[in-house]
Design a protein around this motif. Structure first.
Motif, PDB file in Angstrom:
ATOM      1  N   ALA A  83     -38.865  28.979   4.265  1.00 24.44           N
ATOM      2  CA  ALA A  83     -39.338  28.344   3.032  1.00 24.44           C
ATOM      3  C   ALA A  83     -40.191  29.307   2.217  1.00 24.44           C
ATOM      4  O   ALA A  83     -40.140  29.300   0.977  1.00 24.44           O
ATOM      5  CB  ALA A  83     -40.126  27.080   3.362  1.00 24.44           C
ATOM      6  N   GLU A  84     -40.979  30.133   2.897  1.00 25.76           N
ATOM      7  CA  GLU A  84     -41.768  31.138   2.183  1.00 25.76           C
ATOM      8  C   GLU A  84     -40.859  32.162   1.509  1.00 25.76           C
ATOM      9  O   GLU A  84     -41.101  32.570   0.363  1.00 25.76           O
ATOM     10  CB  GLU A  84     -42.726  31.832   3.150  1.00 25.76           C
ATOM     11  N   ASP A 112     -26.578  30.231   2.963  1.00 27.46           N
ATOM     12  CA  ASP A 112     -25.398  31.100   3.068  1.00 27.46           C
ATOM     13  C   ASP A 112     -25.719  32.561   2.776  1.00 27.46           C
ATOM     14  O   ASP A 112     -24.810  33.382   2.639  1.00 27.46           O
ATOM     15  CB  ASP A 112     -24.305  30.618   2.105  1.00 27.46           C
ATOM     16  N   GLY A 113     -26.998  32.858   2.647  1.00 26.68           N
ATOM     17  CA  GLY A 113     -27.388  34.255   2.451  1.00 26.68           C
ATOM     18  C   GLY A 113     -27.810  34.602   1.047  1.00 26.68           C
ATOM     19  O   GLY A 113     -28.021  35.777   0.726  1.00 26.68           O
ATOM     20  N   ARG A 168     -27.421  21.886  -3.345  1.00 25.91           N
ATOM     21  CA  ARG A 168     -26.601  23.065  -3.661  1.00 25.91           C
ATOM     22  C   ARG A 168     -27.424  24.339  -3.500  1.00 25.91           C
ATOM     23  O   ARG A 168     -26.952  25.341  -2.952  1.00 25.91           O
ATOM     24  CB  ARG A 168     -26.064  22.957  -5.087  1.00 25.91           C
ATOM     25  N   LEU A 169     -28.669  24.285  -3.974  1.00 25.48           N
ATOM     26  CA  LEU A 169     -29.522  25.467  -3.884  1.00 25.48           C
ATOM     27  C   LEU A 169     -29.855  25.792  -2.431  1.00 25.48           C
ATOM     28  O   LEU A 169     -29.848  26.963  -2.024  1.00 25.48           O
ATOM     29  CB  LEU A 169     -30.804  25.233  -4.686  1.00 25.48           C
ATOM     30  N   VAL A 170     -30.120  24.767  -1.643  1.00 26.84           N
ATOM     31  CA  VAL A 170     -30.438  24.976  -0.223  1.00 26.84           C
ATOM     32  C   VAL A 170     -29.243  25.578   0.499  1.00 26.84           C
ATOM     33  O   VAL A 170     -29.381  26.507   1.304  1.00 26.84           O
ATOM     34  CB  VAL A 170     -30.870  23.652   0.431  1.00 26.84           C
ATOM     35  N   LYS A 176     -36.750  21.027   1.683  1.00 27.05           N
ATOM     36  CA  LYS A 176     -35.539  20.906   2.511  1.00 27.05           C
ATOM     37  C   LYS A 176     -35.268  22.199   3.280  1.00 27.05           C
ATOM     38  O   LYS A 176     -34.809  22.155   4.427  1.00 27.05           O
ATOM     39  CB  LYS A 176     -34.342  20.545   1.628  1.00 27.05           C
ATOM     40  N   VAL A 177     -35.548  23.336   2.655  1.00 27.23           N
ATOM     41  CA  VAL A 177     -35.394  24.607   3.366  1.00 27.23           C
ATOM     42  C   VAL A 177     -36.346  24.654   4.555  1.00 27.23           C
ATOM     43  O   VAL A 177     -35.977  25.096   5.657  1.00 27.23           O
ATOM     44  CB  VAL A 177     -35.653  25.797   2.415  1.00 27.23           C
ATOM     45  N   ALA A 178     -37.586  24.188   4.359  1.00 27.81           N
ATOM     46  CA  ALA A 178     -38.559  24.177   5.457  1.00 27.81           C
ATOM     47  C   ALA A 178     -38.084  23.275   6.594  1.00 27.81           C
ATOM     48  O   ALA A 178     -38.198  23.630   7.778  1.00 27.81           O
ATOM     49  CB  ALA A 178     -39.921  23.717   4.942  1.00 27.81           C
ATOM     50  N   GLU A 179     -37.544  22.107   6.247  1.00 32.24           N
ATOM     51  CA  GLU A 179     -37.071  21.178   7.280  1.00 32.24           C
ATOM     52  C   GLU A 179     -35.875  21.742   8.038  1.00 32.24           C
ATOM     53  O   GLU A 179     -35.753  21.571   9.253  1.00 32.24           O
ATOM     54  CB  GLU A 179     -36.684  19.847   6.626  1.00 32.24           C
TER      55      GLU A 179
END
Length: 450
Positions: free
Chosen positions: A177-178, A139-140, A132-134, A167-170
């Motif tokens: 991710a940073e 979505d901005g 959900r967080l990713v 997951k954001v990095a992937e």
């Protein structure tokens, strides 16, 4: 009937403004004299209090933090002493030491605390907490991301946040991710908590010199006493030095724990005093910043919600107000004083705790270029001393706008040479350079014998 109309109008305005308010302050008027003192021309405290009560009831039901203060003519007059008698200054009064919040505020306004409700979460995405967080980040960001992250921070779920970062990095790459990690730290270091409804962590990094450490508590106290802060801000520094590396290593949940500890007056276990800073280039003072600029209902009802400042075009610095420019000049003078009294230590800017690393990096980059100016002055003086053939050399410094002109003479009055340095070549403002120059050349106000 008039009281009913005023209350109905206040309730309608509260419905309109509630989605955009995190906290609100109401002033309670015990009598006509207190109302006339704070709001000249108004004569009916019952009507004003009834309208406030109606608005507060709506806002409390919508999850807005409600604060209240009782009009105190003596405290208000002391606050106004020396200030211009303007509507803005009158509305800016906050009785900080006796501000009521939560159940106490609602009861003082004549409301049942059971009317208060938590603010509805903007998070509507389904799935695992990390997913959900990713998705909210992808979505901005915005309110949905903030609410989801806040739930995880409050629950202490560092593991979920770390999974989400991976997951954001992937999915979006390392740079994203940073940004994700930075967003979490920004959310973690500030919260709708504390006596004013908003508290955050700030840091004052200081570049150290070899030798004994300066007194951390004295530097923090001198900064506050120098009048560098906006009037609505209150900062309480911890009295010992902390290590920037320790701060940089904190997870978002640990950073939030530091905030909570400091709000409760506890020494933060996650950020203990530095055991040793021997050989270190930087230390920091960690502070708790309380923002007292709670919107006042009367001002919101009169002028609408405060407008966000205009964002400057990309790549441009925001234009400073006269007040901000004056504070910058005060800061430069204060920093020069600390430099002189501490044997060369340099306070950097007061920044959000999560921005400490970036502030140090910027300082190092700038110092690399500005140190060339100091070295140029040293060489300039050394060459002049050679030309003086043993006679004492003196310097006449002259500030020219933001630049500095140095003229060197022998003590008997013979002109030797001059040098002009622009602002970007100086380690501090031109007007604050003389104490630094005095360390390696004698300063005089006018050419000898002139």
């Amino acid at each position: 009937m008039a009281d009913h109309d005023a209350a109905a109008q206040a309730a309608a305005l509260a419905e309109e403004f509630a989605p955009d308010l995190g906290a609100i302050l109401f002033t309670i008027y015990p009598d006509a004299d207190s109302l006339d003192t704070l709001r000249p021309g108004q004569t009916d405290p019952d009507s004003v209090n009834a309208a406030n009560r109606a608005a507060a009831a709506v806002l409390a039901r919508e999850g807005v933090q409600v604060f209240a203060q009782r009009a105190d003519r003596g405290a208000f007059r002391r606050y106004m002493d020396g200030r211009e008698d303007s509507q803005a200054n009158r509305l800016a009064w906050r009785d900080r030491d006796r501000l009521l919040q939560g159940d106490a505020a609602l009861q003082a306004l004549g409301l049942d605390p059971k009317q208060a409700r938590p603010r509805p979460s903007a998070a509507k995405i389904t799935g695992s907490p990390a997913d959900r967080l990713v998705r909210a980040f992808g979505d901005g960001g915005g309110p949905e991301f903030d609410d989801l992250a806040e739930e995880l921070l409050a629950a202490g779920r560092d593991g979920v946040l770390d999974v989400a970062r991976r997951k954001v990095a992937e999915r979006f790459g390392d740079e994203a991710a940073e940004d994700f990690a930075a967003s979490l730290l920004t959310l973690a270091e500030g919260a709708e908590l504390g006596p004013s409804g908003w508290a955050s962590l700030v840091a004052l990094p200081v570049a150290l010199q070899p030798g004994p450490l300066p007194d951390a508590a004295a530097i923090g106290a001198s900064m506050i006493a120098a009048g560098l802060l906006e009037e609505a801000l209150d900062i309480r520094f911890l009295p010992e030095w902390r290590a920037p590396e320790r701060l940089a290593a904190l997870s978002p949940v640990a950073l939030r724990r530091v905030l909570l500890d400091m709000l409760e007056g506890r020494a933060p276990k996650d950020m203990p005093p530095a055991a040793s800073l021997q050989g270190q280039d930087f230390a920091l003072l960690l502070g708790l910043q309380i923002d007292w600029e709670i919107p006042v209902w009367e001002e919101v009802a009169l002028n609408g919600l405060p407008e966000a400042p205009d964002e400057p075009p990309e790549g441009e610095e925001p234009e400073l107000t006269p007040e901000q420019h004056a504070r910058m000049q005060l800061f430069d003078r204060w920093r020069a004083g600390v430099f002189e009294s501490s044997g060369g230590c340099v306070p950097l800017g007061l920044v959000a705790a999560s921005e400490t690393g970036a502030e140090i990096a910027d300082f190092l980059a700038e110092a690399g270029s500005r140190s060339e100016g100091i070295e140029e002055i040293r060489n300039f003086v050394a060459v002049a001393r050679d030309e003086a053939r043993g006679e004492k050399v003196v310097c006449v410094p002259q500030v020219e706008g933001e630049a500095l002109r140095l003229a060197l003479y022998t003590e008997s009055g013979s002109f030797l040479d001059e040098l002009r340095l622009e602002a970007d070549q100086l380690p501090v403002a031109a007007a604050e350079m003389p104490p630094l120059l005095a360390a390696f050349v004698t300063l005089v106000e006018a050419p000898p014998g002139g």
